[in-house]
Design an enzyme around this catalytic site. Structure first.
Site, PDB file in Angstrom:
ATOM      1  N   TYR A  32       0.857  -1.183   0.000  1.00 57.52           N
ATOM      2  CA  TYR A  32       0.000   0.000   0.000  1.00 57.52           C
ATOM      3  C   TYR A  32       0.898   1.239   0.000  1.00 57.52           C
ATOM      4  O   TYR A  32       0.805   2.118   0.845  1.00 57.52           O
ATOM      5  CB  TYR A  32      -0.980  -0.011   1.176  1.00 57.52           C
ATOM      6  CG  TYR A  32      -2.300   0.615   0.782  1.00 57.52           C
ATOM      7  CD1 TYR A  32      -3.139  -0.037  -0.111  1.00 57.52           C
ATOM      8  CD2 TYR A  32      -2.673   1.856   1.242  1.00 57.52           C
ATOM      9  CE1 TYR A  32      -4.327   0.553  -0.524  1.00 57.52           C
ATOM     10  CE2 TYR A  32      -3.860   2.448   0.830  1.00 57.52           C
ATOM     11  CZ  TYR A  32      -4.681   1.784  -0.056  1.00 57.52           C
ATOM     12  OH  TYR A  32      -5.850   2.363  -0.464  1.00 57.52           O
ATOM     13  N   LEU A  33       1.784   1.215  -0.993  1.00 61.20           N
ATOM     14  CA  LEU A  33       2.877   2.189  -1.022  1.00 61.20           C
ATOM     15  C   LEU A  33       2.364   3.615  -1.233  1.00 61.20           C
ATOM     16  O   LEU A  33       1.485   3.851  -2.055  1.00 61.20           O
ATOM     17  CB  LEU A  33       3.870   1.829  -2.134  1.00 61.20           C
ATOM     18  CG  LEU A  33       4.466   0.418  -2.077  1.00 61.20           C
ATOM     19  CD1 LEU A  33       5.479   0.228  -3.202  1.00 61.20           C
ATOM     20  CD2 LEU A  33       5.120   0.139  -0.727  1.00 61.20           C
ATOM     21  N   HIS A  34       2.939   4.541  -0.484  1.00 54.36           N
ATOM     22  CA  HIS A  34       2.612   5.963  -0.627  1.00 54.36           C
ATOM     23  C   HIS A  34       3.909   6.727  -0.882  1.00 54.36           C
ATOM     24  O   HIS A  34       4.984   6.115  -1.043  1.00 54.36           O
ATOM     25  CB  HIS A  34       1.876   6.477   0.618  1.00 54.36           C
ATOM     26  CG  HIS A  34       2.548   6.114   1.915  1.00 54.36           C
ATOM     27  ND1 HIS A  34       3.791   6.586   2.266  1.00 54.36           N
ATOM     28  CD2 HIS A  34       2.168   5.299   2.923  1.00 54.36           C
ATOM     29  CE1 HIS A  34       4.122   6.101   3.450  1.00 54.36           C
ATOM     30  NE2 HIS A  34       3.157   5.298   3.862  1.00 54.36           N
ATOM     31  N   HIS A  37       7.016   5.709   1.104  1.00 53.94           N
ATOM     32  CA  HIS A  37       7.731   4.533   0.591  1.00 53.94           C
ATOM     33  C   HIS A  37       8.496   4.899  -0.676  1.00 53.94           C
ATOM     34  O   HIS A  37       9.636   4.476  -0.877  1.00 53.94           O
ATOM     35  CB  HIS A  37       6.755   3.403   0.239  1.00 53.94           C
ATOM     36  CG  HIS A  37       5.991   2.845   1.393  1.00 53.94           C
ATOM     37  ND1 HIS A  37       4.648   3.029   1.555  1.00 53.94           N
ATOM     38  CD2 HIS A  37       6.393   2.079   2.442  1.00 53.94           C
ATOM     39  CE1 HIS A  37       4.232   2.401   2.646  1.00 53.94           C
ATOM     40  NE2 HIS A  37       5.277   1.824   3.208  1.00 53.94           N
ATOM     41  N   LYS A 152       9.667   7.193  10.408  1.00 48.48           N
ATOM     42  CA  LYS A 152       8.362   7.251  11.080  1.00 48.48           C
ATOM     43  C   LYS A 152       8.280   6.107  12.087  1.00 48.48           C
ATOM     44  O   LYS A 152       7.769   6.259  13.180  1.00 48.48           O
ATOM     45  CB  LYS A 152       7.198   7.165  10.094  1.00 48.48           C
ATOM     46  CG  LYS A 152       5.872   7.358  10.841  1.00 48.48           C
ATOM     47  CD  LYS A 152       4.711   7.441   9.942  1.00 48.48           C
ATOM     48  CE  LYS A 152       4.139   6.092   9.608  1.00 48.48           C
ATOM     49  NZ  LYS A 152       3.619   5.346  10.768  1.00 48.48           N
TER      50      LYS A 152
END
Ligand code: PAF
Length: 311
Positions: A32-34, A37, A152
């Site tokens: 669920y790369l954003h 990432h 994070k």
């Protein structure tokens, strides 16, 4: 970019590059790369000759009560993001490929003591052993490499570094800066689960960390007062429930009584069923590039930050 689903395919794809003396970069993810990432993959691509992005939602690091089944997944979106960011190999193993005897058939566990029992580890006692076990496995599959992790999950980064040191993995671990939305909210795959109201309130966590870091940069070193400052900011809204707000030494992750310039501010706040984490130190307060004077700290009573006598 090549998509590979088995360990032997991945090893075979890496082997010729290693023989050629190429620098191998590894970006382990749960998908669920954003943009956060993507920034890790871009950094790896700028420093390495061959970049491997892995996507595996690792059941070992979820407790029975956590969101494994509903963890967001988007294989095509992840492939597009990884490819655009510069990945060469996209490793997408199945559960069977990683754990042939199933989750309960995994008899080996890698755990890093002390660092794993505080903050995230206090409420998620099995999380870091599950995370370390899969990261050790990925390091073993990829072989000597440079591995990129986001700050994070700063506690995770510290634990992975300790594991690499203690077990002599031939891996350079690089911590990369936190990517934030325009209002300061740290990017996370879990942000999609916030309702519009929760999403509006969620930057309060970053605001709380900034307020404490600003107070420290202004000379306030009492951790008790700084923690109270964070609590006051969180209390300016009602949707988020604090799980912890801590000021810790960045190496030992132990809580400090007196903060100094190296101290790191951490928080975990639950918005409904969505648990958000974030952290910050003074250098990053400068580096956010955000106009911190715009933080909405209205309703914050500066005097409320003072601990009462004997507190
Ligand atoms: O940070 C994550 O996404 C995961 O904890 C990691 C490092 C990919 C291990 O599953």
């Amino acid at each position: 970019m090549k998509t590979l689903r088995t360990i032997s395919e991945l090893r075979a794809a890496i082997a010729p590059h290693r023989l050629d003396g190429k620098r191998i970069g590894l970006v382990p993810t749960m998908g669920y790369l954003h943009a956060g990432h993507a920034s890790l993959i871009e950094r790896a691509a700028s420093e390495c000759d061959l970049v491997i992005t892995t996507v595996f939602v690792n059941p070992l690091q979820f407790a029975a009560t956590e969101d494994l089944a509903s963890y967001p997944r988007d294989e095509q979106g992840d492939a597009d993001t990884a490819s655009a960011a510069g990945a060469d190999l996209f490793f997408l193993p199945s559960l069977d490929e990683m754990y042939p005897l199933g989750r309960d058939g995994v008899l080996t566990s890698v755990s890093v003591s002390d660092l794993s029992s505080v903050m995230e580890g206090a409420s998620r006692p099995t999380h870091f052993a599950g995370m370390c076990t899969v990261v050790a496995k990925l390091f073993n599959i990829a072989g000597p490499c440079t591995a990129y992790f986001g700050k994070k999950d700063f506690q995770q980064l510290a634990i992975v570094k300790a594991m690499v040191r203690d077990l002599s993995f031939e891996v350079d671990v690089i911590g990369c800066g936190i990517r934030r939305e325009a209002d300061g909210l740290a990017m996370s795959s879990r942000n999609v689960y916030l309702t519009p109201e929760q999403r509006t309130a969620a930057p309060v966590l970053f605001a709380a960390l900034c307020a404490a870091a600003q107070a420290l940069s202004g000379g306030e070193t009492s951790a008790e007062i700084l923690r109270a400052t964070m609590t006051d900011v969180i209390n300016t809204q009602t949707l988020g429930q604090v799980e912890y707000l801590e000021i810790v030494d960045p190496i030992t992750l132990g809580a400090v009584a007196q903060a100094d310039l190296h101290s790191r501010f951490f928080g975990a706040v639950r918005f409904g069923s969505v648990r958000l984490i974030d952290n910050l130190d003074l250098t990053e307060l400068d580096l956010t590039g955000l106009d911190l004077t715009g933080l909405d700290l209205t309703g914050l009573d500066p005097d409320a930050s003072q601990p009462s006598a004997g507190a």
